[in-house]
Enzyme design. Structure first.
Site, PDB file in Angstrom:
ATOM      1  N   LYS A 100      -1.272 -21.562 -30.397  1.00  0.00           N
ATOM      2  CA  LYS A 100       0.062 -21.111 -30.035  1.00  0.00           C
ATOM      3  C   LYS A 100       0.797 -22.334 -29.549  1.00  0.00           C
ATOM      4  O   LYS A 100       0.502 -22.877 -28.487  1.00  0.00           O
ATOM      5  CB  LYS A 100       0.021 -20.037 -28.945  1.00  0.00           C
ATOM      6  CG  LYS A 100       1.347 -19.299 -28.861  1.00  0.00           C
ATOM      7  CD  LYS A 100       1.477 -18.466 -27.616  1.00  0.00           C
ATOM      8  CE  LYS A 100       2.353 -19.194 -26.626  1.00  0.00           C
ATOM      9  NZ  LYS A 100       2.682 -18.393 -25.451  1.00  0.00           N
ATOM     10  N   GLY A 161       7.916 -15.169 -17.955  1.00  0.00           N
ATOM     11  CA  GLY A 161       7.688 -14.698 -16.594  1.00  0.00           C
ATOM     12  C   GLY A 161       8.887 -14.066 -15.937  1.00  0.00           C
ATOM     13  O   GLY A 161       8.816 -13.671 -14.770  1.00  0.00           O
ATOM     14  N   ALA A 187       6.950 -13.391 -24.598  1.00  0.00           N
ATOM     15  CA  ALA A 187       7.542 -13.741 -23.305  1.00  0.00           C
ATOM     16  C   ALA A 187       8.759 -12.908 -22.944  1.00  0.00           C
ATOM     17  O   ALA A 187       9.583 -12.589 -23.782  1.00  0.00           O
ATOM     18  CB  ALA A 187       7.917 -15.220 -23.231  1.00  0.00           C
ATOM     19  N   GLY A 188       8.844 -12.568 -21.665  1.00  0.00           N
ATOM     20  CA  GLY A 188      10.030 -11.933 -21.107  1.00  0.00           C
ATOM     21  C   GLY A 188       9.905 -10.450 -20.827  1.00  0.00           C
ATOM     22  O   GLY A 188      10.766  -9.865 -20.173  1.00  0.00           O
ATOM     23  N   ASN A 209       1.931 -11.807 -20.573  1.00  0.00           N
ATOM     24  CA  ASN A 209       0.943 -12.188 -19.573  1.00  0.00           C
ATOM     25  C   ASN A 209       1.350 -11.690 -18.193  1.00  0.00           C
ATOM     26  O   ASN A 209       0.758 -10.796 -17.610  1.00  0.00           O
ATOM     27  CB  ASN A 209       0.760 -13.714 -19.587  1.00  0.00           C
ATOM     28  CG  ASN A 209      -0.402 -14.206 -18.741  1.00  0.00           C
ATOM     29  OD1 ASN A 209      -0.909 -15.288 -18.966  1.00  0.00           O
ATOM     30  ND2 ASN A 209      -0.884 -13.442 -17.761  1.00  0.00           N
ATOM     31  N   THR A 210       2.475 -12.243 -17.696  1.00  0.00           N
ATOM     32  CA  THR A 210       2.892 -11.948 -16.324  1.00  0.00           C
ATOM     33  C   THR A 210       3.136 -10.457 -16.080  1.00  0.00           C
ATOM     34  O   THR A 210       2.807  -9.943 -15.003  1.00  0.00           O
ATOM     35  CB  THR A 210       4.161 -12.743 -15.987  1.00  0.00           C
ATOM     36  OG1 THR A 210       3.937 -14.106 -16.328  1.00  0.00           O
ATOM     37  CG2 THR A 210       4.501 -12.655 -14.508  1.00  0.00           C
TER      38      THR A 210
END
Lengths: 258, 105
Positions: A100, A161, A187-188, A209-210
């Protein structure tokens, strides 16, 4: 419950939820949340091995490579040279020839440096890497990444994040309509409805992830994300009704009392 | 400026102390750098030997010597030289960009 497989560079994945392994309390918590998410692809970062504390555990001892596809990333790299170096190190460590690819352009937003990204992608693809690029929600850049040989593109929904959810659905939609490779929104995402929305728009998968690791209860959130991704995918396949300004009755007038 | 780990040879010349080579049990020692920190090993030490000494599982690590990335199958044959800068890299938890701790210099 998921429908057809997602195929990238000849590899088939049943789960359309991809997850990162950062920010968890410990490796056991990481493993539990990932199990709950049903994800098959998990991303990891490349870093110096701790040589002073010999008792440090290894993340990969907790993630069975037979069960998961380990996807190394070049997180934290701000130059083409660094990103290429980290990708080569990841491959040399013998886990995967997939990477990635992140080339960042700004520390506050962590937005990608798309010029650097294209250059790094070109170099790594020439060396035989399967490059999955973390990119902006820019349809032109997405197409250029496909042109240099990326078998999928990974545009962001919002800053890494941030938990802001899908900020620019129209650009994302244009990317999905114009590139002929899978689009993995990366993301986001903040909560389950964000993931469902991304999938309803037609994303092939979503990486987060976050949103999971940072939730009060990561296992519950991982479970919610699994259902959200499946629900969003099903809704996309089912085909939603068009939006209209005025009401349309769903009960017939016929048979009413005069 | 004075402080630990530096000696002053003149007003503008500050250089790190390079310890003189020692001999331990009849084997001369070499000064190398591992993951950014000074490290001492026996002369003739291989990459495999260094990893064993550091109790690092050879599987799933990458080794770079002076910016050259090694193949894992070369760990056994590759001997270290005095002054080598070695990076031993593995995988940690990460999804997207994370803090810069333990990034390469």
């Amino acid at each position: 419950m998921s429908d057809e497989c997602l195929t990238i560079a000849g590899r088939e994945f049943r789960s359309r939820l991809w997850v990162g392994t950062g920010k968890y309390r410990d490796f056991a918590a990481t493993r539990e949340a990932i199990e709950a998410s049903g994800a098959e692809v998990v991303t990891v970062a490349v870093r110096r091995v701790n040589i002073t504390d010999r008792n440090t555990e290894n993340l990969l001892d907790y993630l069975d490579p037979k069960q998961y596809t380990i996807l190394p990333n070049t997180a934290g790299c701000y130059t083409v040279d660094d990103a290429v170096r980290y990708a080569r190190l990841a491959r040399a460590a013998g886990v995967s020839d997939m990477v990635k690819l992140e080339v960042l352009g700004d520390e506050r937003t962590l937005f990608p440096d798309t010029a650097g990204l294209l250059e790094a992608a070109r170099i790594l693809i020439k060396e035989g890497f399967i490059v999955l690029p973390y990119t902006n929600d820019d349809p032109v850049v997405a197409q250029k990444l496909v042109d240099v040989g990326c078998p999928a593109v990974m545009p962001l929904a919002a800053p890494i994040g941030s938990g802001l959810g899908l900020r620019n659905p129209f650009n994302l939609k244009i990317i999905m309509e114009t590139v002929n490779v899978p689009v993995i929104v990366d993301a986001g995402v903040g909560t389950a409805s964000d993931a469902a929305l991304v999938m309803e728009y037609g994303a092939d998968a979503v990486l987060m992830n976050t949103a999971i690791a940072g939730a009060d209860d990561p296992i519950a959130m991982a479970t919610a994300m699994k259902y959200a991704v499946d629900a969003g995918r099903l809704a996309y396949k089912a085909g939603r009704i068009p939006r209209k300004l005025y009401a349309t009755a769903s009960s017939p007038i016929e048979g009413m009392l005069l | 400026m004075t402080g630990h780990g530096v000696i002053i040879n003149g007003p503008n010349s500050v250089r790190p102390i390079s310890p003189p080579s020692r001999i331990v049990q009849g084997i001369p020692r070499m000064n190398i750098q591992v993951n950014g920190a000074p490290h001492e090993v026996s002369e003739g030490m291989t990459v495999q030997g260094l990893l064993r000494e550091l109790q690092i599982n050879v599987a799933q690590v990458a080794v770079e010597i002076n910016l050259e990335i090694l193949n894992q199958q070369d760990f056994d044959a590759r001997r270290l030289c005095d002054g080598d800068r070695i990076e031993i890299m593995g995988f940690i938890g990460g999804g997207h960009s994370v803090a810069g701790r333990d990034l390469l210099a």
